[in-house]
Motif scaffolding. Structure first.
Motif, PDB file in Angstrom:
ATOM      1  N   GLU A 244     -12.068 -28.008  -7.952  1.00 16.65           N
ATOM      2  CA  GLU A 244     -11.017 -28.356  -7.112  1.00 16.65           C
ATOM      3  C   GLU A 244     -10.028 -27.234  -6.781  1.00 16.65           C
ATOM      4  O   GLU A 244      -9.570 -26.523  -7.746  1.00 16.65           O
ATOM      5  CB  GLU A 244      -9.974 -29.665  -7.914  1.00 16.65           C
ATOM      6  CG  GLU A 244      -9.076 -30.237  -6.992  1.00 16.65           C
ATOM      7  CD  GLU A 244      -8.428 -31.319  -7.684  1.00 16.65           C
ATOM      8  OE1 GLU A 244      -7.344 -31.566  -7.339  1.00 16.65           O
ATOM      9  OE2 GLU A 244      -9.052 -32.072  -8.499  1.00 16.65           O
ATOM     10  N   LEU A 245      -9.475 -26.974  -5.553  1.00 13.35           N
ATOM     11  CA  LEU A 245      -8.881 -26.139  -5.030  1.00 13.35           C
ATOM     12  C   LEU A 245      -8.012 -26.529  -3.667  1.00 13.35           C
ATOM     13  O   LEU A 245      -8.157 -27.760  -3.643  1.00 13.35           O
ATOM     14  CB  LEU A 245      -9.816 -24.896  -4.203  1.00 13.35           C
ATOM     15  CG  LEU A 245     -11.191 -24.463  -5.215  1.00 13.35           C
ATOM     16  CD1 LEU A 245     -12.111 -23.691  -4.342  1.00 13.35           C
ATOM     17  CD2 LEU A 245     -10.447 -23.603  -6.092  1.00 13.35           C
ATOM     18  N   ARG A 255      -3.769 -29.033   1.847  1.00 12.52           N
ATOM     19  CA  ARG A 255      -4.543 -30.320   1.291  1.00 12.52           C
ATOM     20  C   ARG A 255      -5.355 -29.675  -0.086  1.00 12.52           C
ATOM     21  O   ARG A 255      -5.780 -28.646  -0.353  1.00 12.52           O
ATOM     22  CB  ARG A 255      -5.644 -30.737   2.119  1.00 12.52           C
ATOM     23  CG  ARG A 255      -5.328 -31.275   3.551  1.00 12.52           C
ATOM     24  CD  ARG A 255      -4.305 -32.361   3.733  1.00 12.52           C
ATOM     25  NE  ARG A 255      -5.092 -33.440   3.531  1.00 12.52           N
ATOM     26  CZ  ARG A 255      -4.578 -34.682   3.246  1.00 12.52           C
ATOM     27  NH1 ARG A 255      -3.009 -34.903   3.518  1.00 12.52           N
ATOM     28  NH2 ARG A 255      -5.217 -35.717   2.940  1.00 12.52           N
ATOM     29  N   ARG A 256      -5.569 -30.669  -0.669  1.00 14.50           N
ATOM     30  CA  ARG A 256      -6.445 -30.639  -2.121  1.00 14.50           C
ATOM     31  C   ARG A 256      -7.921 -31.014  -1.770  1.00 14.50           C
ATOM     32  O   ARG A 256      -8.146 -32.145  -1.184  1.00 14.50           O
ATOM     33  CB  ARG A 256      -5.892 -31.412  -3.238  1.00 14.50           C
ATOM     34  CG  ARG A 256      -4.411 -30.922  -3.696  1.00 14.50           C
ATOM     35  CD  ARG A 256      -4.415 -29.534  -4.312  1.00 14.50           C
ATOM     36  NE  ARG A 256      -5.323 -29.314  -5.691  1.00 14.50           N
ATOM     37  CZ  ARG A 256      -5.381 -28.139  -6.348  1.00 14.50           C
ATOM     38  NH1 ARG A 256      -5.086 -26.965  -5.977  1.00 14.50           N
ATOM     39  NH2 ARG A 256      -6.153 -28.443  -7.417  1.00 14.50           N
ATOM     40  N   VAL A 257      -8.651 -30.180  -2.116  1.00 18.75           N
ATOM     41  CA  VAL A 257     -10.285 -30.522  -1.866  1.00 18.75           C
ATOM     42  C   VAL A 257     -11.229 -30.229  -3.165  1.00 18.75           C
ATOM     43  O   VAL A 257     -10.857 -29.438  -4.058  1.00 18.75           O
ATOM     44  CB  VAL A 257     -10.866 -29.616  -0.937  1.00 18.75           C
ATOM     45  CG1 VAL A 257     -10.033 -29.985   0.493  1.00 18.75           C
ATOM     46  CG2 VAL A 257     -10.746 -28.177  -1.110  1.00 18.75           C
ATOM     47  N   VAL A 258     -12.321 -30.876  -3.275  1.00 14.29           N
ATOM     48  CA  VAL A 258     -13.260 -30.561  -4.279  1.00 14.29           C
ATOM     49  C   VAL A 258     -14.378 -30.063  -3.770  1.00 14.29           C
ATOM     50  O   VAL A 258     -14.974 -30.772  -2.559  1.00 14.29           O
ATOM     51  CB  VAL A 258     -13.635 -31.837  -5.043  1.00 14.29           C
ATOM     52  CG1 VAL A 258     -14.834 -31.752  -5.794  1.00 14.29           C
ATOM     53  CG2 VAL A 258     -12.444 -32.476  -5.951  1.00 14.29           C
ATOM     54  N   ALA A 259     -15.157 -28.820  -4.076  1.00 16.85           N
ATOM     55  CA  ALA A 259     -16.146 -28.446  -3.333  1.00 16.85           C
ATOM     56  C   ALA A 259     -17.183 -28.319  -4.557  1.00 16.85           C
ATOM     57  O   ALA A 259     -16.856 -27.970  -5.824  1.00 16.85           O
ATOM     58  CB  ALA A 259     -15.957 -26.959  -3.071  1.00 16.85           C
ATOM     59  N   VAL A 281      -9.324 -34.689  -1.514  1.00 17.43           N
ATOM     60  CA  VAL A 281      -8.861 -35.639  -2.347  1.00 17.43           C
ATOM     61  C   VAL A 281      -7.387 -35.579  -2.559  1.00 17.43           C
ATOM     62  O   VAL A 281      -6.647 -36.163  -3.771  1.00 17.43           O
ATOM     63  CB  VAL A 281      -9.545 -35.121  -3.708  1.00 17.43           C
ATOM     64  CG1 VAL A 281     -10.935 -35.272  -3.896  1.00 17.43           C
ATOM     65  CG2 VAL A 281      -8.939 -33.777  -4.186  1.00 17.43           C
ATOM     66  N   THR A 282      -6.927 -35.194  -1.601  1.00 20.92           N
ATOM     67  CA  THR A 282      -5.113 -34.978  -1.446  1.00 20.92           C
ATOM     68  C   THR A 282      -4.818 -36.629  -1.846  1.00 20.92           C
ATOM     69  O   THR A 282      -3.663 -36.663  -2.705  1.00 20.92           O
ATOM     70  CB  THR A 282      -4.770 -34.451  -0.352  1.00 20.92           C
ATOM     71  OG1 THR A 282      -5.286 -33.126   0.079  1.00 20.92           O
ATOM     72  CG2 THR A 282      -3.153 -34.541  -0.226  1.00 20.92           C
ATOM     73  N   ALA A 287      -2.212 -40.479  -5.033  1.00 17.05           N
ATOM     74  CA  ALA A 287      -2.282 -42.029  -5.618  1.00 17.05           C
ATOM     75  C   ALA A 287      -2.199 -41.839  -7.133  1.00 17.05           C
ATOM     76  O   ALA A 287      -1.739 -43.139  -7.946  1.00 17.05           O
ATOM     77  CB  ALA A 287      -3.532 -42.622  -5.137  1.00 17.05           C
ATOM     78  N   MET A 288      -2.937 -41.123  -7.884  1.00 18.53           N
ATOM     79  CA  MET A 288      -3.259 -40.994  -9.258  1.00 18.53           C
ATOM     80  C   MET A 288      -1.895 -40.802  -9.683  1.00 18.53           C
ATOM     81  O   MET A 288      -1.430 -41.082 -10.844  1.00 18.53           O
ATOM     82  CB  MET A 288      -4.080 -40.122  -9.658  1.00 18.53           C
ATOM     83  CG  MET A 288      -5.682 -40.501  -9.330  1.00 18.53           C
ATOM     84  SD  MET A 288      -6.828 -39.164  -9.641  1.00 18.53           S
ATOM     85  CE  MET A 288      -6.855 -39.130 -11.432  1.00 18.53           C
TER      86      MET A 288
END
Length: 798
Positions: A244-245, A255-259, A281-282, A287-288
């Protein structure tokens, strides 16, 4: 292969109705040319119809399956060829419409279109209008090859369609899930992004062509190094990665992303490419974070709430119990872990709890229970349990959120309230019985006082005696008014006044009421006026209306020295309400004393009221009666000019006309009747005897109910006058015994002789079997009229 499987394969191609395409059209023409036939067809055979996919030499698109030549080829092995040299000589086709009709088919050669799964779809066939010998095997093999070409083209079209559908589905899935895919060819460093990856970066295919190096520039320096290291390890064969970056989109938004990525290994162990998925996954992370903060607040609230909060599975086991449980039951959440909810419920209430959990399992969304809980020290605690069903994403019941509140104090108060209510009801019963007894005990001697003084006044008396007896009569009547007021008010307070609406003529009632005050008004030279518009029959309680009118008109006459008293009656057809107002020209009431009206035992001017008499309950009774009928009452006054007392009640239009009053038998016609009087008071019997004997009635008497039944069992009477309250056997019981007995008076009219007759009980008495009622104290005229009317009525139960 059975027919259902064959049709399933055919339909999976979706070839029927679709254009044939150049390859299939070319195959048809080539087959007709090779076989030197004028007609060529590619047919696909459905369950009822043979469809023509491609054709040359004839204009046809379909035909019934039963008329098809190709359908017979379906019975042959895969890739077989069916040849008909002369259809007119083949029993299968001699009567076929394609042979006897305009197509004039004679020669047919068809190669089965056999799919890769072995299903025969139809045929590639050639047709001639002349008989021909069977072609050599070389030509037939060419026909088979062309049939394979046609099938290959159909299956290729299906594969292309499925690929397009899969690509479209993938794009839809990526769009819905927010997950894109990517691929990097390590040989030429070519990068391929799906549309969703472009969208995550804020780019489009038209504005950006990704490369491995340029793609890394979207990441901050630290994250860029992390991603590069993961890619190098994966390419070195260390396996897939997931990281996650952060990225900065083309529009500057972070934005937060998962690669996630993995390597494609070649046979020699080298990695020619790397592929993976990419997701923004932003929103999920935000939300979390919100959920985590909410969870913290919820836990803080649950841990400190006075009510117990729990999460309970449908089998009764708990996932969470708030610390408040220790204050409620003395157990800690840890000590309760692993034990079912029913273990802490009173044994007698567990079935209710189990049934509720079962209903929750069947889909009941919420429930509220009141039951007993068991404290650690053994005592019972009343709890109110509110249960809310929680469902999973598929809508299946998962667990319940339970809130338990200590209602022990409320239950204690409810118990006390029930006891108090029982005591109040008992007191009300005692009061009701007391009022009935008072009504009887007060009115019974008054019957003698008023009755005998009336008889005495009819005698030839000395003036002094007449004066004394007249004063006794006036005092007795005044005392009767006082008793009636007190008893009426007591019944209103006890809620024992029953309103019985009946169709009535309000104008006639008003006129009759006003006429009663003619002597009093005439003595003071007051004008009595009725101001009433014509009105239809309405539904109201005539007795209660008369009682209020009598009180208001009586007060107006009593407190008006000169002038007039006017009774105004208005009925509104729009609102169907009746308004009655009594206007007087008396002294009026000071404005600061108007609020004392309609209060019990209240009199505006004590001295004046003392002069004219009264209990101070009349207006309070009027107010209670008006409100009991759903109305209101009030007064306006100007001191020195007079007053207006009014009341307003609902009075709907009657659906039927008021029956005219029956004309009673003349008093002289009661002569010769035989009447039995049953009363335990000798004075009452003697008074009734005096009234009736004077009109020629033969009277016998009975000292109580039992004596009345005995008399009725042996002697026939025209009318029986029955006291309601007698020792031993009361009036109701005596009536029942006479009606059910075999004596001569089973059908004889029986009048209730009662001090309660004026309290709205006459309808009930009639329902019990009495033909009417005579009220105590009784006047001679009223008693004689009641006896006369009793002979005319048939409205009693035999």
């Amino acid at each position: 292969m059975d027919e259902a499987q064959r049709l399933a394969t055919l339909r999976s191609l979706r070839a029927i109705g679709a254009p044939p395409g150049p390859a299939i059209e070319g195959a048809v023409r080539l087959a007709a040319h090779l076989m030197d036939c004028p007609i060529g067809l590619v047919t696909l055979i459905e369950d009822e119809i043979q469809w023509v996919k491609a054709v040359c030499g004839v204009d046809v698109c379909s035909m019934p399956r039963k008329d098809s030549f190709c359908v017979h080829a379906l019975e042959l092995p895969a890739h077989a060829v069916m040849v008909v040299e002369d259809a007119t000589q083949d029993p299968r086709f001699v009567d076929n419409p394609n042979v006897t009709g305009s197509m004039n088919v004679r020669f047919y050669a068809g190669a089965l279109l056999t799919a890769s799964d072995g299903a025969s779809l139809g045929a590639l066939c050639v047709i001639d209008t002349k008989p021909r010998p069977r072609p050599n095997e070389t030509l037939l093999d060419r026909l088979r090859d062309l049939a394979r070409l046609v099938v290959g083209e159909l299956e290729r079209a299906r594969a292309d369609r499925l690929q397009r559908e899969n690509q479209h589905m993938l794009a839809m899935v990526e769009g819905l899930s927010g997950v894109g895919h990517w691929r990097v060819d390590m040989m030429d460093q070519k990068v391929v992004w799906s549309d969703e990856v472009y969208a995550i970066h804020g780019l489009t295919r038209e504005t950006y062509s990704p490369t491995f190096e340029s793609a890394l520039n979207f990441y901050p320096e630290a994250d860029r190094a992390i991603l590069s290291q993961h890619c190098e390890r994966t390419m070195a064969g260390e396996g897939a990665f997931s990281v996650e970056l952060s990225i900065t989109r083309a529009d500057g938004v972070k934005r937060r992303v998962v690669a996630k990525g993995a390597a494609e290994l070649s046979l020699d162990g080298r990695s020619p490419a790397m592929f993976g998925v990419f997701q923004d996954v932003t929103d999920q992370r935000e939300a979390m974070a919100v959920m985590e903060r909410s969870r913290g607040r919820y836990k803080l609230l649950a841990d400190h709430a006075a009510d117990v909060i729990a999460r309970v599975q449908l089998d009764g086991s708990s996932n969470y119990i708030s610390p408040a449980i220790e204050r409620l039951l003395g157990w800690t959440p840890t000590e309760m872990a692993g034990r079912s909810a029913a273990a802490f419920v009173h044994p007698e209430d567990r079935a209710q709890l189990d049934e509720t959990f079962a209903e929750m399992g069947r889909g009941l969304d919420s429930a509220t229970l009141e039951h007993r809980l068991l404290h650690r020290d053994g005592r019972e605690v009343w709890g109110e349990t509110r249960m809310q069903l929680i469902r999973d994403d598929a809508g299946r019941p998962v667990e319940t959120v339970v809130v338990i509140r200590d209602i022990s104090r409320r239950k204690s108060l409810e118990t006390q309230l029930q006891l108090a209510r029982a005591e109040a009801e008992a007191a009300a019963t005692v009061k009701s019985e007391f009022l009935a007894n008072m009504s009887h005990e007060l009115r019974t001697p008054l019957t003698s006082i008023i009755g005998f003084t009336g008889l005495a006044l009819e005698q030839d008396l000395p003036d002094a005696a007449r004066s004394y007896i007249g004063r006794v009569d006036n005092a007795g009547r005044a005392l009767l008014c006082t008793v009636n007021d007190i008893l009426d008010f007591s019944k209103l307070e006890a809620g024992q006044v029953v309103i019985r609406p009946q169709p009535m003529d309000v104008v006639a009632l008003s006129a009759a009421t006003l006429e009663l005050f003619t002597p009093q008004a005439g003595a003071k030279d007051l004008a009595l006026t009725l101001d009433a518009d014509p009105a239809p029959p309405v539904v109201a309680d005539a007795d209660r209306l008369r009682q209020i009118m009598l009180n208001l008109v009586g007060n107006a006459v009593k407190f008006t020295a000169t002038g007039e008293v006017r009774l105004e009656v208005r009925w509104s057809p729009e609102s169907e309400r009746l308004r009655v107002a009594v206007h007087d020209t008396g002294a009026g009431i000071p404005a600061d004393k108007l609020d004392r009206l309609f209060r019990r035992f209240s009199q505006v001017d004590g001295a004046q009221n003392k002069a004219v008499g009264g209990t101070g309950l009349g207006l309070a009774i009027c107010k209670g009666l008006a409100e009991a009928m759903g109305g209101a009452i009030g007064a306006e006054s100007v001191e020195g000019q007079g007053s207006v007392f009014w009341f307003d009640i609902p009075a709907p239009r009657a659906e039927r006309e008021v029956a005219p009053a029956t004309t009673p038998m003349a008093a002289a016609e009661v002569g010769g009747l035989k009447v039995l009087i049953a009363d335990d008071h000798p004075a009452n019997r003697e008074l009734a005897r005096a009234f009736l004997s004077g009109m020629g009635v033969e009277v016998e008497d009975a000292v109580d109910g039992l004596a009345a039944v005995e008399c009725a069992g042996r002697t026939t009477y025209d009318v029986i006058l029955m006291d309601m309250r007698m020792p031993g056997l009361g009036g109701r019981e005596a009536l029942k015994a006479i009606r059910e007995g075999a004596g001569p008076n089973r059908l004889t009219p029986i009048l209730a002789y009662t001090a309660d007759a004026g309290e709205g009980l006459e309808a009930d008495l009639r329902a019990e079997g009495f033909c009417g009622a005579v009220s105590k104290p009784v006047a001679a005229e009223a008693l004689i009229r009641a006896v006369a009317e009793a002979l005319q009525t048939k409205d009693f139960t035999a």
